[in-house]
Design an enzyme around this catalytic site. Structure first.
Site, PDB file in Angstrom:
ATOM      1  N   ARG A  12       0.825  -1.228   0.000  1.00 20.11           N
ATOM      2  CA  ARG A  12       0.000   0.000   0.000  1.00 20.11           C
ATOM      3  C   ARG A  12       0.852   1.267   0.000  1.00 20.11           C
ATOM      4  O   ARG A  12       0.376   2.327  -0.381  1.00 20.11           O
ATOM      5  CB  ARG A  12      -0.916   0.024   1.222  1.00 20.11           C
ATOM      6  N   LYS A  35     -14.293   6.098  -2.575  1.00 20.80           N
ATOM      7  CA  LYS A  35     -14.235   5.987  -1.122  1.00 20.80           C
ATOM      8  C   LYS A  35     -13.292   7.016  -0.535  1.00 20.80           C
ATOM      9  O   LYS A  35     -12.365   7.497  -1.201  1.00 20.80           O
ATOM     10  CB  LYS A  35     -13.813   4.583  -0.700  1.00 20.80           C
ATOM     11  N   THR A  93     -13.877  -1.660   3.299  1.00 25.61           N
ATOM     12  CA  THR A  93     -14.137  -1.198   1.930  1.00 25.61           C
ATOM     13  C   THR A  93     -15.245  -2.008   1.274  1.00 25.61           C
ATOM     14  O   THR A  93     -16.241  -1.459   0.801  1.00 25.61           O
ATOM     15  CB  THR A  93     -12.854  -1.304   1.076  1.00 25.61           C
TER      16      THR A  93
HETATM   17  C1  R5P Z   1      -6.761  -0.343  -0.991  1.00 30.58           C
HETATM   18  O1  R5P Z   1      -6.797   0.560  -1.829  1.00 30.58           O
HETATM   19  C2  R5P Z   1      -7.012  -1.768  -1.332  1.00 30.58           C
HETATM   20  O2  R5P Z   1      -7.254  -1.955  -2.694  1.00 30.58           O
HETATM   21  C3  R5P Z   1      -8.170  -2.318  -0.535  1.00 30.58           C
HETATM   22  O3  R5P Z   1      -9.343  -1.630  -0.891  1.00 30.58           O
HETATM   23  C4  R5P Z   1      -7.942  -2.165   0.935  1.00 30.58           C
HETATM   24  O4  R5P Z   1      -6.681  -2.654   1.280  1.00 30.58           O
HETATM   25  C5  R5P Z   1      -8.998  -2.908   1.705  1.00 30.58           C
HETATM   26  O5  R5P Z   1      -8.804  -2.672   3.071  1.00 30.58           O
HETATM   27  P1  R5P Z   1     -10.002  -2.810   4.081  1.00 30.58           P
HETATM   28  O6  R5P Z   1     -10.561  -4.193   3.929  1.00 30.58           O
HETATM   29  O7  R5P Z   1      -9.373  -2.585   5.422  1.00 30.58           O
HETATM   30  O8  R5P Z   1     -11.015  -1.758   3.750  1.00 30.58           O
END
Ligand code: R5P
Length: 330
Positions: free
Chosen positions: A114, A210, A244
Site C-alpha cells: 500500500r 471511497k 471497503t
Molecule cells: C486499498 O486501496 C485496497 O485496494 C483495498 O481496498 C484495501 O486494502 C482494503 O482494506 P479494508 O478491507 O481494510 O477496507
C-alpha cells in the site's frame, strides 16, 4: 470449496530446462499453498528447517544440497508481515551462500504494497524498500501475484513475472448464472483489475468512490455506473478490515443492485473483518489461497479458490524458459 484453473502442468524432469534441477522451498507463511504446488508439480518441498533462537531470531538450515539448482522459494509476506519478510530474507541468504544456480522468490501476496508512493511529505515508500531488501538478500527473479499497485513490479531491477487472478475469478463466476452482470471496482486504482474480469465476462464496469480517514476506517461516498437491478460483483485485491467491501456492498444495495458478490484476491481478514463481511448482506465473498485463512473463518460467506495450479504452471514455464504471458492469451 477449492476451485482449480484448468492448466496443463507437465513437469517431466530437468531435460527441458537450461537451469539445474527444479527445487521448491516454502517459508512458514503458507505451507498449505506450497504443499499444493508441490503436489501438482510432483516435486518434493525441501525443508528449510525454519526455527527460532530463544530470543525470537530466525534461523534456517536447508536440508539438501542446492548447488547449481533452480530454486523457487514460496512465501507470501502476509501477517505477521515482518516475521514472514525476515524468513524470506534469511532463506534467500542461505540459498545464495549454498551456491544455488538461480533463485526465484514466489510471492503470492506482497506485504507493504500500500505504500508504493508518497502521498504526503516525510513518508516512506515501503514497497520499494521491501523490493530492495528482497533482491539484496539474493532473489535473482520474482514471481508475483496481483500486486496492489502494478508500479511495484518496476521497483525490481531483476526479471519479474506478475500473474493476474482474473481468469480464476471469471471461470468461477461463469458457473453462478449471474444475470445483467456489472463488475464493480472499489476505486479508480482497482479499475484495471476489474476490467480484466469484466472483459472475460463481457460485462460493464461501475466504480466506487471511497474516502479513508485513517488506516482503519473507510467511507464509501458514491457509486457511479449501471448497478440498479443488476447482479454486481465487486473485484478487489485485498480484504483487510473488510471495511471497503462491506460498505461498498451496502452502497450497492442502496442503489438497487440485485445480487451482490465480492471477489477479492488476498483475504488478509484482520480482527473482526469476518463479522463485517457476514453483516454485509453479500451472497458470497470469493477469495483465493494466496494467504492462509484460519479454519474458524472458513465457510459462508467465503468461497475459496486455489491459485496453486496457476502458480505451478508459471513455475514450470519459468524453469523451462517458456513464456508466462502466454498463460493469459488462451
Ligand atoms: C486499498 O486501496 C485496497 O485496494 C483495498 O481496498 C484495501 O486494502 C482494503 O482494506 P479494508 O478491507 O481494510 O477496507
Amino acid at each position: 470449496m477449492i476451485g482449480r484453473l484448468q492448466t496443463a502442468v507437465e513437469y517431466t524432469g530437468t531435460e527441458a530446462s537450461p537451469w539445474g534441477e527444479l527445487k521448491l522451498i516454502s517459508g512458514g507463511a503458507n505451507m498449505m499453498l506450497a504443499a499444493k504446488i508441490a503436489e501438482i508439480l510432483d516435486v518434493p518441498l525441501t525443508d528449510p528447517r525454519l526455527r527460532h533462537f530463544p530470543d525470537g531470531e530466525i534461523n534456517v538450515k536447508i536440508e539438501d544440497s542446492m548447488r547449481g539448482h533452480d530454486v523457487f522459494v514460496i512465501q507470501p509476506t502476509s501477517p505477521p508481515v515482518n516475521e514472514h519478510l525476515m524468513e524470506l530474507f534469511i532463506i534467500l541468504d542461505a540459498l545464495r551462500r549454498a551456491s544455488a544456480g538461480r533463485v526465484t522468490a514466489v510471492i503470492p501476496y506482497y506485504g507493504y504494497a500500500r505504500k508504493e508512493r508518497k502521498t504526503q511529505p516525510r513518508e516512506p515508500i515501503s514497497a520499494k524498500l521491501v523490493a530492495n531488501f528482497i533482491t539484496l538478500a539474493g532473489a535473482d527473479r520474482l514471481l508475483l501475484f496481483d500486486l496492489h499497485a502494478e508500479a511495484i513490479e518496476g521497483f525490481f531491477d531483476v526479471p519479474t513475472d506478475h500473474l493476474s487472478p482474473h481468469r480464476i475469478f471469471s471461470e468461477y463466476l461463469k458457473t453462478l448464472n449471474l444475470k445483467h452482470l456489472t463488475i464493480v471496482a472499489p476505486d479508480a486504482g482497482g479499475g484495471r483489475r476489474a476490467e480484466a474480469v469484466a472483459n472475460d465476462l463481457g460485462a460493464p464496469i461501475a466504480f466506487g468512490y471511497k474516502r479513508r480517514d485513517d488506516e482503519q476506517s473507510v467511507e464509501v461516498i458514491a457509486v457511479s455506473g449501471d448497478v440498479k437491478g443488476r447482479d454486481c460483483v465487486v473485484v478487489e485485491d485485498i480484504i483487510t478490515t473488510g471495511g471497503t467491501v462491506s460498505k461498498l456492498a451496502i452502497a450497492l444495495r442502496q442503489q438497487g443492485a440485485n445480487r451482490v458478490l465480492i471477489a477479492a484476491t488476498h483475504p488478509v481478514l484482520t480482527g473482526d473483518a469476518m463479522d463485517r463481511l457476514r453483516k454485509a448482506d453479500v451472497e458470497q465473498v470469493i477469495v483465493t489461497d494466496t494467504v492462509p485463512i484460519p479454519a474458524e473463518k472458513l465457510g459462508p460467506p467465503l468461497t475459496l479458490l486455489s491459485v496453486a495450479p496457476l502458480l505451478a504452471e508459471a513455475i514450470i514455464r519459468v524453469h523451462e524458459n517458456r513464456s508466462v504471458s502466454e498463460l493469459f492469451q488462451q
